[in-house]
Structures are given as C-alpha cells and as structure tokens.
Design an enzyme around this catalytic site. Sequence first.
Site, PDB file in Angstrom:
ATOM      1  N   CYS A 111       6.969  -0.375   6.747  1.00 32.40           N
ATOM      2  CA  CYS A 111       6.451   0.840   6.113  1.00 32.40           C
ATOM      3  C   CYS A 111       7.545   1.465   5.256  1.00 32.40           C
ATOM      4  O   CYS A 111       8.688   1.569   5.706  1.00 32.40           O
ATOM      5  CB  CYS A 111       5.996   1.819   7.196  1.00 32.40           C
ATOM      6  SG  CYS A 111       5.316   3.345   6.548  1.00 32.40           S
ATOM      7  N   LEU A 112       7.187   1.873   4.046  1.00 32.70           N
ATOM      8  CA  LEU A 112       8.170   2.502   3.163  1.00 32.70           C
ATOM      9  C   LEU A 112       8.708   3.802   3.758  1.00 32.70           C
ATOM     10  O   LEU A 112       9.815   4.222   3.440  1.00 32.70           O
ATOM     11  CB  LEU A 112       7.543   2.777   1.786  1.00 32.70           C
ATOM     12  CG  LEU A 112       7.042   1.548   1.013  1.00 32.70           C
ATOM     13  CD1 LEU A 112       6.400   1.981  -0.297  1.00 32.70           C
ATOM     14  CD2 LEU A 112       8.159   0.553   0.771  1.00 32.70           C
TER      15      LEU A 112
ATOM     16  N   GLN B 220       2.728   9.771   1.802  1.00 30.69           N
ATOM     17  CA  GLN B 220       4.034   9.118   1.656  1.00 30.69           C
ATOM     18  C   GLN B 220       4.745   9.514   0.367  1.00 30.69           C
ATOM     19  O   GLN B 220       5.928   9.235   0.212  1.00 30.69           O
ATOM     20  CB  GLN B 220       3.872   7.594   1.654  1.00 30.69           C
ATOM     21  CG  GLN B 220       3.463   7.029   2.997  1.00 30.69           C
ATOM     22  CD  GLN B 220       3.458   5.515   2.932  1.00 30.69           C
ATOM     23  OE1 GLN B 220       2.502   4.926   2.465  1.00 30.69           O
ATOM     24  NE2 GLN B 220       4.542   4.903   3.368  1.00 30.69           N
TER      25      GLN B 220
ATOM     26  N   GLY C 283       0.833  -1.188   0.000  1.00 30.68           N
ATOM     27  CA  GLY C 283       0.000   0.000   0.000  1.00 30.68           C
ATOM     28  C   GLY C 283       0.871   1.242   0.000  1.00 30.68           C
ATOM     29  O   GLY C 283       2.013   1.200   0.456  1.00 30.68           O
TER      30      GLY C 283
ATOM     31  N   HIS D 134      -3.410   0.436   8.344  1.00 31.54           N
ATOM     32  CA  HIS D 134      -2.075   1.023   8.211  1.00 31.54           C
ATOM     33  C   HIS D 134      -2.117   2.237   7.262  1.00 31.54           C
ATOM     34  O   HIS D 134      -1.586   3.305   7.584  1.00 31.54           O
ATOM     35  CB  HIS D 134      -1.097  -0.049   7.695  1.00 31.54           C
ATOM     36  CG  HIS D 134       0.304   0.437   7.493  1.00 31.54           C
ATOM     37  ND1 HIS D 134       1.370  -0.050   8.213  1.00 31.54           N
ATOM     38  CD2 HIS D 134       0.817   1.373   6.637  1.00 31.54           C
ATOM     39  CE1 HIS D 134       2.474   0.579   7.810  1.00 31.54           C
ATOM     40  NE2 HIS D 134       2.164   1.440   6.853  1.00 31.54           N
ATOM     41  N   GLU D 135      -2.760   2.052   6.103  1.00 27.45           N
ATOM     42  CA  GLU D 135      -2.795   3.144   5.109  1.00 27.45           C
ATOM     43  C   GLU D 135      -3.645   4.312   5.602  1.00 27.45           C
ATOM     44  O   GLU D 135      -3.287   5.473   5.398  1.00 27.45           O
ATOM     45  CB  GLU D 135      -3.310   2.639   3.756  1.00 27.45           C
ATOM     46  CG  GLU D 135      -2.423   1.584   3.090  1.00 27.45           C
ATOM     47  CD  GLU D 135      -0.939   1.940   3.073  1.00 27.45           C
ATOM     48  OE1 GLU D 135      -0.610   3.126   2.921  1.00 27.45           O
ATOM     49  OE2 GLU D 135      -0.118   1.021   3.231  1.00 27.45           O
TER      50      GLU D 135
HETATM   51 ZN   LIG Z   1       3.225   2.897   5.854  1.00 26.94          ZN
END
Ligand SMILES: [Zn+2]
Length: 178
Positions: A99-100, A54, A49, A141-142
């Site tokens: 997480c990115l 982000q 995601g 999360h998103e």
């Molecule tokens: Zn994330």
Amino acid sequence: MSILKIARIGHPVVRTAAKPVAKKAFGDPAFQKLIDDMRETMYEYEGVGVAAPQVHVSLRLAVLEVPGSESQEEIPFTVVANPVITPIGDEAENGWEGCLSVPDLRGVVPRLKQLRLEALDRHGKAFSLEASDFFARVIQHECDHLDGQVYLDRMAEMKSLTFIKEFEAHVLGDNEEE
Ligand SMILES: [Zn+2]
C-alpha cells in the site's frame, strides 16, 4: 495533471470514513481533475490503485488499473465512486498486498475470491461488474480505504509482514526455485 502527495498511516485522513461523492460533484472540473491527478499519482508510484483518502481527499472515490503481464490479466483504468461490494460465494484467498500509505512493506491478506461491484463512473453513471482473484483483491483493498481501513487491519496474522527488499529476496526468490 499533477502528482499528489500520498497520505501515510498516522495521518488521520487515512483512518477516517470518507463521505459519498455528491451527484453535483461529477460535473465539477475540479473533481474531474482530481480523478486525472489520482491516475497520474498511481502511475508515478507504480500502484495498482489509489483511493481519494490516500491523497488527502475524504471522498468515496478510487481509481485502479493493473497492467497485463504473464501472470496477470490486464485490468483497464477504472474509476469507482460510492462503491458497494457484494460477496459472490464465501470463498477466501490469501495473497500479498502492499500500500502506498504503508510504504516499503508487504503482507499476506485473506480476501473474498469473487465479488460484485456496484459503483458510479467518473461521470456519475451507475455500473456494475463481477470481479475475481487479483481484480477482486484490488477492489477490496481500495474500498477498505474509503472506510478508513488499511490492509494491515485485514491480515489474519502479522507474521508475513515483510519489507519489500526481503520480499524480493525470500518470497519472489523462493518462487523462482519452484
Ligand atoms: Zn492501499
């Protein structure tokens, strides 16, 4: 399509509550390109995601997709704009997240096991769905990103925080022995 630069923790956009997507935005080619670019960026970095904050865009928008595997049912590519989560029941479940925007780490996060999601699709059309387990986790999360939150904020304790290399050696490795 383009691969977008990922904002990491420390950049204010990751910690800022995002603005709702306006009705008129859905007809804007630049908005549609943003969605395509977010999808491409998710694939490039092998995420499940990506939320708009982000990629330095403070909008209530996220894309998600989970490839099917032996242990995981496929979640098709889904665009969520202006999402609202309603819990179904109060059961919570622990699971690993990464997480990115928090590179190289994994941690155990308690999440709702089941929820209802109401959102707009990429054309501004309302939809709702019920999600459980990993799908529900990805949605939570998103959606947290849209409120300026990351999974670290949701961890019940920090002890499980693990670098990916150590995660692969000691968490995935342990599972293989079971
Ligand atoms: Zn994330």
